[in-house]
Motif scaffolding. Structure first.
Motif, PDB file in Angstrom:
ATOM      1  N   LEU A   1     101.467  21.405 -31.012  1.00  0.00           N
ATOM      2  CA  LEU A   1     100.984  19.712 -31.335  1.00  0.00           C
ATOM      3  C   LEU A   1     101.951  18.443 -30.030  1.00  0.00           C
ATOM      4  O   LEU A   1     101.495  18.110 -30.194  1.00  0.00           O
ATOM      5  CB  LEU A   1     101.670  19.481 -33.116  1.00  0.00           C
TER       6      LEU A   1
ATOM      7  N   ALA B   1      99.886  18.235 -26.946  1.00  0.00           N
ATOM      8  CA  ALA B   1      98.628  17.287 -27.469  1.00  0.00           C
ATOM      9  C   ALA B   1      99.478  15.810 -27.486  1.00  0.00           C
ATOM     10  O   ALA B   1      98.697  14.788 -26.914  1.00  0.00           O
ATOM     11  CB  ALA B   1      98.365  17.643 -28.403  1.00  0.00           C
TER      12      ALA B   1
ATOM     13  N   ALA C   1      92.505  14.165 -33.193  1.00  0.00           N
ATOM     14  CA  ALA C   1      92.986  15.704 -34.158  1.00  0.00           C
ATOM     15  C   ALA C   1      91.931  16.347 -35.173  1.00  0.00           C
ATOM     16  O   ALA C   1      91.538  17.107 -34.774  1.00  0.00           O
ATOM     17  CB  ALA C   1      94.481  15.377 -34.040  1.00  0.00           C
ATOM     18  N   THR C   2      92.027  15.235 -36.009  1.00  0.00           N
ATOM     19  CA  THR C   2      91.059  15.524 -36.638  1.00  0.00           C
ATOM     20  C   THR C   2      90.478  14.315 -37.651  1.00  0.00           C
ATOM     21  O   THR C   2      90.515  13.229 -37.334  1.00  0.00           O
ATOM     22  CB  THR C   2      92.339  15.698 -38.574  1.00  0.00           C
TER      23      THR C   2
ATOM     24  N   THR D   1      94.297  10.655 -34.823  1.00  0.00           N
ATOM     25  CA  THR D   1      94.861  10.896 -33.249  1.00  0.00           C
ATOM     26  C   THR D   1      95.230  12.223 -33.631  1.00  0.00           C
ATOM     27  O   THR D   1      96.487  12.067 -34.102  1.00  0.00           O
ATOM     28  CB  THR D   1      95.528   9.625 -32.853  1.00  0.00           C
ATOM     29  N   TRP D   2      96.405  13.258 -32.515  1.00  0.00           N
ATOM     30  CA  TRP D   2      96.718  13.481 -32.277  1.00  0.00           C
ATOM     31  C   TRP D   2      98.324  13.150 -32.358  1.00  0.00           C
ATOM     32  O   TRP D   2      99.615  14.003 -33.025  1.00  0.00           O
ATOM     33  CB  TRP D   2      97.073  14.365 -31.210  1.00  0.00           C
TER      34      TRP D   2
ATOM     35  N   SER E   1      98.984  12.754 -35.983  1.00  0.00           N
ATOM     36  CA  SER E   1      99.152  13.617 -36.733  1.00  0.00           C
ATOM     37  C   SER E   1     100.661  14.032 -36.245  1.00  0.00           C
ATOM     38  O   SER E   1     101.521  14.359 -37.443  1.00  0.00           O
ATOM     39  CB  SER E   1      98.076  15.123 -36.401  1.00  0.00           C
TER      40      SER E   1
ATOM     41  N   HIS F   1      95.834  19.753 -42.738  1.00  0.00           N
ATOM     42  CA  HIS F   1      96.032  20.081 -41.055  1.00  0.00           C
ATOM     43  C   HIS F   1      97.291  19.282 -40.724  1.00  0.00           C
ATOM     44  O   HIS F   1      98.651  20.128 -40.997  1.00  0.00           O
ATOM     45  CB  HIS F   1      95.483  19.404 -40.423  1.00  0.00           C
TER      46      HIS F   1
ATOM     47  N   ARG G   1      89.269  21.480 -25.573  1.00  0.00           N
ATOM     48  CA  ARG G   1      88.872  20.312 -25.906  1.00  0.00           C
ATOM     49  C   ARG G   1      87.408  19.909 -26.250  1.00  0.00           C
ATOM     50  O   ARG G   1      87.166  19.272 -26.531  1.00  0.00           O
ATOM     51  CB  ARG G   1      89.197  19.180 -24.233  1.00  0.00           C
TER      52      ARG G   1
ATOM     53  N   ASN H   1      94.052  24.066 -31.365  1.00  0.00           N
ATOM     54  CA  ASN H   1      95.671  24.049 -31.305  1.00  0.00           C
ATOM     55  C   ASN H   1      95.620  24.344 -29.850  1.00  0.00           C
ATOM     56  O   ASN H   1      96.618  23.430 -28.646  1.00  0.00           O
ATOM     57  CB  ASN H   1      96.652  24.269 -32.160  1.00  0.00           C
TER      58      ASN H   1
ATOM     59  N   SER I   1      89.667  19.110 -30.903  1.00  0.00           N
ATOM     60  CA  SER I   1      89.494  18.587 -32.549  1.00  0.00           C
ATOM     61  C   SER I   1      89.134  19.336 -33.364  1.00  0.00           C
ATOM     62  O   SER I   1      88.441  19.807 -32.934  1.00  0.00           O
ATOM     63  CB  SER I   1      88.170  17.149 -32.514  1.00  0.00           C
TER      64      SER I   1
END
Length: 515
Positions: free
Chosen positions: A7, A10, A19-20, A28-29, A32, A65, A200, A222, A227
């Motif tokens: 994490l 990222a 990210a999700t 986005t990351w 997150s 997540h 990626r 991860n 994504s």
């Protein structure tokens, strides 16, 4: 190694990348990481301290997540709870591991009062979803919005990261303790095959996120970046739609899901050409279904991953190139780079290639043990090897073939069902004198749970009545799909129920004793 390491990387390298993706919601990351830090702070505010267990009972969603990152960020241990269990099974796992916080979604909000009574050790409930929640249940988004981020504990190495519950041979679930190093090593081992996930890319989650088969994909994605596209659950139509809409590159499906997908008209009507990897596992797959999947997805690499929760979970992989050899389609593949695999006899000594014995594995992915079950841990990990309970053999090139199941366990639709769990439930019906539960071949589920029942003198019961009775005590997928009533059960010379004799008429015509 620690779970939040990916994490932080990222956020440094791709902060604005999705990210999700969950429906229309994209996070986005960077978001997150912020949400994980704030949720970790909320856990602290609710009294969570280092090593405490925090659980989640929810369908797949992007909040899942966030939870999986927030737990280690808070120096806590994550406990994903099986959403298919009964309230009694859920409560047992919560009490067994000593969970102090439970995140619960709309689908299970109605259970809160029952769980408070059955699992009094849970001090706080957090609701994620849209429904009206009770006043004493915290809101997931409210907690994130009202807490400032805290520093990541960077909990890692051999410290306990998660407890995943699996079926128990004694009739109650047992918690598999997995460290950060266990989980990260397994992810890296799968990725080291060079074919596991597209860098990626976009990983589709339709298998349940409480299951480590899906969780291993979450970890690997991860590590290599990219994504997560998350569906609440599996339907062949929603999967086909998501692959086309989001240009999915990778997905994991259990064999029953693959069969449903290839049988669905939606698969032929959607553009699935973006898919680069289809990973399957959790139970054996029929060659016919496998060949149909290869025809449906000619551009995709098919990979079979074999393992178990106790192995974090991947130990062998059958690569895309291996799938081109008809002689290997029934194989579970070869050991991933971080694992050793051998086959042992009853004396625990290794047997020659081609000889059937018990499959054992060793490596950094092997569990720490079973929660509060030292005797079962010692038996499973004797000699430093995880004894899987699967019967199989290795060929001269190191390919593993699974031919039998030494544990009294059934794998139905990718879910483990221990016979003792079902027998314990059946035995509580007043009409049942004695019973035995076995797995029998099934075209749709691989194996189905089959009960052989002797009724009390003068008593009566129907198959549906017994199924409903079991469904009130254990998860419905564990309840017998078929019931056979007999006057007496066969016995061994030791006066034990002879399950081998019960299985024989179902399995003797099969090439192996698992399906």
């Amino acid at each position: 190694m620690y779970l939040t390491q990916a994490l932080h990387r990222a956020v440094q390298q791709t902060p604005d990348l999705a990210a999700t993706v969950f429906g229309e919601r994209v996070r986005t990351w960077a978001q997150s990481a912020d949400r994980a830090a704030r949720l970790a702070a909320a856990f602290h505010g609710l009294g969570v301290r280092g090593g405490d267990r925090v659980a989640i009972l929810a369908q797949n969603c992007d909040d899942y997540h966030d939870f999986l990152f927030a737990a280690p960020w808070a120096d806590a241990v994550a406990v994903p709870v099986n959403t298919r269990w009964s309230a009694q099974e859920i409560a047992f796992s919560l009490q067994d591991c000593g969970a102090v916080v439970l995140v619960i979604d709309d689908a299970f909000l109605h259970m809160v009062d029952d769980l408070k009574e059955l699992a009094p050790g849970v001090r706080a409930y957090i609701h994620t979803g849209q429904r009206q929640r009770p006043a004493d249940v915290h809101g997931f988004e409210d907690l994130i919005a009202t807490h400032a981020p805290v520093e990541d504990a960077r909990r890692g190495g051999d410290s306990l990261a998660a407890i995943y519950y699996t079926g128990g041979t004694t009739g109650t679930p047992k918690g598999v303790m997995l460290s950060h190093a266990n989980l990260m090593a397994a992810a890296l081992g799968a990725l080291a095959t060079g074919q596991f996930l597209a860098p990626r890319g976009r990983l589709l989650h339709s298998a349940p996120m409480f299951h480590l088969a899906d969780g291993s994909g979450w970890l690997a994605r991860n590590v290599v970046g990219g994504s997560h596209v998350i569906l609440p659950g599996f339907t062949p139509e929603s999967v086909a739609d998501a692959v086309e809409r989001y240009q999915i590159t990778d997905m994991f499906l259990a064999p029953t899901m693959i069969q449903m997908l290839v049988d669905s008209p939606a698969a032929a009507q959607r553009d699935l050409s973006s898919l680069k990897h289809l990973i399957y596992g959790a139970s054996p797959i029929s060659q016919a279904v496998l060949e149909r999947a290869m025809r449906l997805l000619p551009q995709a690499k098919l990979l079979q991953a074999y393992g178990m929760t106790e192995l974090s979970p991947t130990t062998t992989v059958l690569t895309a190139e291996d799938h081109l050899d008809p002689e290997l389609l029934r194989s579970a593949g070869r050991a991933v780079p971080i694992a050793e695999v051998k086959v042992v006899g009853e004396d625990d000594n290794e047997v020659p290639p081609g000889t059937v014995g018990e499959v054992a594995a060793r490596g950094p992915h092997v569990m720490l043990g079973y929660w509060n079950r030292p005797e079962e841990t010692a038996q499973a990990l004797r000699g430093g090897w995880m004894h899987t309970g699967d019967g199989g053999y290795l060929d001269e090139h190191g390919y593993l073939f699974i031919v039998d199941r030494l544990k009294d366990m059934i794998v139905s639709g990718g879910e483990n069902v221990y016979s003792a769990e079902v027998e314990n439930a059946l035995a509580q019906h007043p009409s049942v004198a004695t019973c035995a539960v076995i797995g029998v071949p099934d075209a749709d589920w691989g194996e189905r749970v089959h009960a052989v029942v002797v009724l009390q003198d003068g008593a009566s019961a129907t198959a549906e009545e017994l199924r409903e009775h079991c469904g009130a005590l254990i998860a419905r997928y564990k309840a017998p799909r078929s019931v056979e009533f007999v006057d007496a059960l066969p016995l061994t010379p030791a006066v034990k129920i002879d399950k081998r004799a019960l299985r024989a008429r179902y399995w003797d015509s099969e090439s192996r004793s698992v399906n």
